[in-house]
Design an enzyme around this catalytic site. Sequence first.
Site, PDB file in Angstrom:
ATOM      1  N   TYR A  72       0.842  -1.188   0.000  1.00 23.82           N
ATOM      2  CA  TYR A  72       0.000   0.000   0.000  1.00 23.82           C
ATOM      3  C   TYR A  72       0.885   1.249   0.000  1.00 23.82           C
ATOM      4  O   TYR A  72       1.771   1.394   0.836  1.00 23.82           O
ATOM      5  CB  TYR A  72      -0.922   0.028   1.221  1.00 23.82           C
ATOM      6  CG  TYR A  72      -1.821   1.237   1.154  1.00 23.82           C
ATOM      7  CD1 TYR A  72      -2.884   1.266   0.255  1.00 23.82           C
ATOM      8  CD2 TYR A  72      -1.588   2.367   1.930  1.00 23.82           C
ATOM      9  CE1 TYR A  72      -3.686   2.378   0.133  1.00 23.82           C
ATOM     10  CE2 TYR A  72      -2.390   3.492   1.816  1.00 23.82           C
ATOM     11  CZ  TYR A  72      -3.435   3.492   0.911  1.00 23.82           C
ATOM     12  OH  TYR A  72      -4.226   4.600   0.782  1.00 23.82           O
TER      13      TYR A  72
ATOM     14  N   GLN B  23      12.439  15.116  10.587  1.00 26.96           N
ATOM     15  CA  GLN B  23      11.379  14.334  11.189  1.00 26.96           C
ATOM     16  C   GLN B  23      10.136  15.180  11.399  1.00 26.96           C
ATOM     17  O   GLN B  23       9.020  14.743  11.128  1.00 26.96           O
ATOM     18  CB  GLN B  23      11.882  13.780  12.529  1.00 26.96           C
ATOM     19  CG  GLN B  23      11.011  12.703  13.080  1.00 26.96           C
ATOM     20  CD  GLN B  23      10.834  11.582  12.084  1.00 26.96           C
ATOM     21  OE1 GLN B  23      11.802  11.070  11.548  1.00 26.96           O
ATOM     22  NE2 GLN B  23       9.612  11.229  11.776  1.00 26.96           N
TER      23      GLN B  23
ATOM     24  N   HIS C  88       7.341  15.675   8.764  1.00 25.55           N
ATOM     25  CA  HIS C  88       6.449  14.577   8.355  1.00 25.55           C
ATOM     26  C   HIS C  88       5.001  14.842   8.752  1.00 25.55           C
ATOM     27  O   HIS C  88       4.075  14.481   8.024  1.00 25.55           O
ATOM     28  CB  HIS C  88       6.900  13.248   8.959  1.00 25.55           C
ATOM     29  CG  HIS C  88       7.909  12.541   8.115  1.00 25.55           C
ATOM     30  ND1 HIS C  88       7.648  12.164   6.831  1.00 25.55           N
ATOM     31  CD2 HIS C  88       9.176  12.155   8.367  1.00 25.55           C
ATOM     32  CE1 HIS C  88       8.725  11.566   6.321  1.00 25.55           C
ATOM     33  NE2 HIS C  88       9.661  11.554   7.233  1.00 25.55           N
TER      34      HIS C  88
ATOM     35  N   GLU D  38      12.036   4.934  16.548  1.00 31.10           N
ATOM     36  CA  GLU D  38      12.028   4.400  15.177  1.00 31.10           C
ATOM     37  C   GLU D  38      13.385   4.690  14.507  1.00 31.10           C
ATOM     38  O   GLU D  38      14.030   3.804  13.972  1.00 31.10           O
ATOM     39  CB  GLU D  38      10.896   5.066  14.400  1.00 31.10           C
ATOM     40  CG  GLU D  38      10.780   4.618  12.957  1.00 31.10           C
ATOM     41  CD  GLU D  38       9.841   5.525  12.155  1.00 31.10           C
ATOM     42  OE1 GLU D  38       9.473   6.615  12.641  1.00 31.10           O
ATOM     43  OE2 GLU D  38       9.500   5.151  11.008  1.00 31.10           O
ATOM     44  N   HIS D  39      13.791   5.957  14.527  1.00 35.38           N
ATOM     45  CA  HIS D  39      15.096   6.368  13.984  1.00 35.38           C
ATOM     46  C   HIS D  39      15.964   6.873  15.128  1.00 35.38           C
ATOM     47  O   HIS D  39      15.482   7.617  15.977  1.00 35.38           O
ATOM     48  CB  HIS D  39      14.943   7.522  12.991  1.00 35.38           C
ATOM     49  CG  HIS D  39      14.033   7.239  11.851  1.00 35.38           C
ATOM     50  ND1 HIS D  39      12.727   7.671  11.826  1.00 35.38           N
ATOM     51  CD2 HIS D  39      14.232   6.571  10.682  1.00 35.38           C
ATOM     52  CE1 HIS D  39      12.161   7.291  10.689  1.00 35.38           C
ATOM     53  NE2 HIS D  39      13.038   6.602   9.976  1.00 35.38           N
TER      54      HIS D  39
ATOM     55  N   ASP E  50      16.176   7.073   4.665  1.00 36.37           N
ATOM     56  CA  ASP E  50      14.821   7.236   4.132  1.00 36.37           C
ATOM     57  C   ASP E  50      14.782   6.939   2.638  1.00 36.37           C
ATOM     58  O   ASP E  50      13.747   6.544   2.107  1.00 36.37           O
ATOM     59  CB  ASP E  50      14.326   8.674   4.362  1.00 36.37           C
ATOM     60  CG  ASP E  50      14.002   8.936   5.818  1.00 36.37           C
ATOM     61  OD1 ASP E  50      13.799   7.964   6.559  1.00 36.37           O
ATOM     62  OD2 ASP E  50      13.956  10.119   6.214  1.00 36.37           O
TER      63      ASP E  50
ATOM     64  N   HIS F 234       0.013 -40.162  20.403  1.00 31.69           N
ATOM     65  CA  HIS F 234       1.360 -39.685  20.090  1.00 31.69           C
ATOM     66  C   HIS F 234       2.390 -40.777  20.426  1.00 31.69           C
ATOM     67  O   HIS F 234       3.344 -40.995  19.689  1.00 31.69           O
ATOM     68  CB  HIS F 234       1.686 -38.426  20.898  1.00 31.69           C
ATOM     69  CG  HIS F 234       1.042 -37.170  20.376  1.00 31.69           C
ATOM     70  ND1 HIS F 234      -0.313 -36.988  20.361  1.00 31.69           N
ATOM     71  CD2 HIS F 234       1.578 -36.039  19.835  1.00 31.69           C
ATOM     72  CE1 HIS F 234      -0.594 -35.794  19.852  1.00 31.69           C
ATOM     73  NE2 HIS F 234       0.543 -35.205  19.508  1.00 31.69           N
TER      74      HIS F 234
END
Lengths: 429, 429
Positions: B124, B255, B258, B322-323, B356, B415
């Site tokens: 996506y 950042q 964004h 995240e970063h 990125d 078993h």
Amino acid sequence: MKRYINPEKEEWTRILERPVINMNELTGKVQAILREIQAEGETAVRRYTQLFDGICLGKIAVSQEEIEEAARQVDADLREAIEKAGQNIRKFHEMQKPEVRQLETTPGVTCWQKPVPIEKVGLYIPGGSAPLFSTVLMLGIPAKIAGCSEIILCTPPDKKGKVDPAILFAAKATGITKLFKLGGVQAIGAMAYGAGVVPKVEKIFGPGNQYVMAAKQLVSIRDVAIDMPAGPSEVAVMADGSANPAFVASDLLSQAEHGPDSQVVLVTDTAELVDQVENELSRQLELLSRKNIAARALEHSVSIVFDNEQDMIGLINAYAPEHLIIAMKNYPEVAGKIVNAGSVFLGNYTPESAGDYASGTNHTLPTNGWARSFSGVNLDSFLKKITFQEISEEGIRNLGPVIRTMAAAEQLDAHEKAVSIRLKTLKKR
Amino acid sequence: MKRYINPEKEEWTRILERPVINMNELTGKVQAILREIQAEGETAVRRYTQLFDGICLGKIAVSQEEIEEAARQVDADLREAIEKAGQNIRKFHEMQKPEVRQLETTPGVTCWQKPVPIEKVGLYIPGGSAPLFSTVLMLGIPAKIAGCSEIILCTPPDKKGKVDPAILFAAKATGITKLFKLGGVQAIGAMAYGAGVVPKVEKIFGPGNQYVMAAKQLVSIRDVAIDMPAGPSEVAVMADGSANPAFVASDLLSQAEHGPDSQVVLVTDTAELVDQVENELSRQLELLSRKNIAARALEHSVSIVFDNEQDMIGLINAYAPEHLIIAMKNYPEVAGKIVNAGSVFLGNYTPESAGDYASGTNHTLPTNGWARSFSGVNLDSFLKKITFQEISEEGIRNLGPVIRTMAAAEQLDAHEKAVSIRLKTLKKR
């Protein structure tokens, strides 16, 4: 067993339909309990242990003495078997250790992936009629090899507040020392949010009944990772004329005895084999202590006869069974064409129970068709891979223009400027 | 930036609190749309495309001509940049190819793991103000390397029913040929259940707004795997006296631009650096086209000054960004102690924008603290590992007694019998 001969491809999905697990009813109840645990911590956990397990717990944590005592209660035979199985599981999961590989993608630009253990993990071991101590090995050993710094285990207590000795012994053999007498939704909630002595973890592993499954699913939305979605256990056997019908029947029954919702499928190119297997099923079923459970599972089991191998393989890949036994003469070739399965057992002398206990492979596997996208639990399940990059002055000179062009085209100014400011500084030197 | 000096460990969680994403309101709406898509397929998908994207689509699939035409519309500069970035991403993800390792755990018992591509995957790519063609590379390239046999891509059309040329070009450069003009919940529903020309996939990847996130979460419960849970993007910068304040500010702004909910954190042992960075932030902010967005993100950004490195590292590991940029003299040493982060950028010349776009590492990374338990997208994300085992007659003789003892102790008769029936047959020979 319901029998199908050369069914059309369009029918395969219907023939192999799995039971739909409707969790909507449960979800509300389970959510309410989880909310209370999140808000009240240990108080709520104790309340639900009293309600569902019928025991007012003293200490939630299993004591060192209880662990030592349990070890003495376990037969020497079983102790030895657990240790031998543990060795194989350990070897197989140690082999999975990923290497750190480093690469200079552009001169001056070095990138690598570093596997790092998930710090805190929680293992859930169900109680109930049979103590699943083998699952302690399957989850605890890879967690230890990965190097998780905190490994906790929750398992429900009996009415006297005791935990099965074999579970405690398996935990001891695995090096797990933080065990808690908690079951069901209480255990999942305590591990997801933390509750008194029970620390919050980052990932929860392990099987359970539908309440446990619903709780895992709910906490996974926001609070904690889980191993995989769950569903009833399954086996598919692919067999040709070289298969031993008694062996095949014994493998189908191994699966059937797990529960009335177990999925049991036989696919063959040899019509006579189906009759022989059915005879053996009737004969062997009588000898089982869990024969009522197995009989119910067999009621909705299916056998499918094809006149060609390609359809056998196609159907199995469409079904994506948790366990797949290939009892065919050319099993190496057939195995090479299997793309959707959890764990595969090759030849006449590789019963599923070998992988359930002791061959070394993991028995926590994707059910309900999730084998199309999920692996079984393995060393990776206890690691995450962090990427690193190190760019030298030369590197940013080389790569900078590419980054600038792309950032500008995505209309991300600041991304572009983070590079240009560096390039300008280098030019001034 | 809110500034904290030597905060106590107990305060860290509060200081670094992320916005709570309340999806309860959305969930009902999104669920209703998904149900319609599951029931009606393409009809519902078209209806919602008209409603949300304001376009009555002719063909949902992007045609070969549209792809060819788009390629001609993209500047040569950008085409070249996309190709160069693609090469690095390809090299880095090719390096991740796992080997098949085989092991005899017990004489006669051979086990291995085989990586197999997930057959059908859906990517996506959000539309909106900026076309995120870089994400096409980040998801498409590893899918291709893994060998997924069906890779489809959904991205929303504009009001004229067109898709951004750079997205089409990136798809072409990656070898993705099945593209659909679908966005939002419609796209996720179509990929989860299949809808007319859009095939059902086994795993859905990619970022999106809160509706897309909610839809991914809902379909992941029962129908299809997803890459990871999502949240607003984040960066943390660790800096000491050796850091360049202008560079640090440019990275924080990358950042911040964004979105207003972006998380921006600076951790340092050098109090003066915070002032210098703040001056640079004010200066550089003025130059940005997305300065309003960035300014709003900076309002809730934080800087934290510690007098020791240990606390800097401790706080970062607790936050799990995240970063993470480490602009410190001894960055190799500090990097070695990082256990929770998505992607790490080392030294003064490694801006986040490198990762990125073009260094080779993946930019689809765990946010919202999920870096404690999730890896970013990597080659593994497109594979599952199937385990195999092959046991010889000798092998079952060796391992059989272990399996029998354990199965008996777990009260799983069948078993046990699946092994004993094989051992008996061998004895008779």
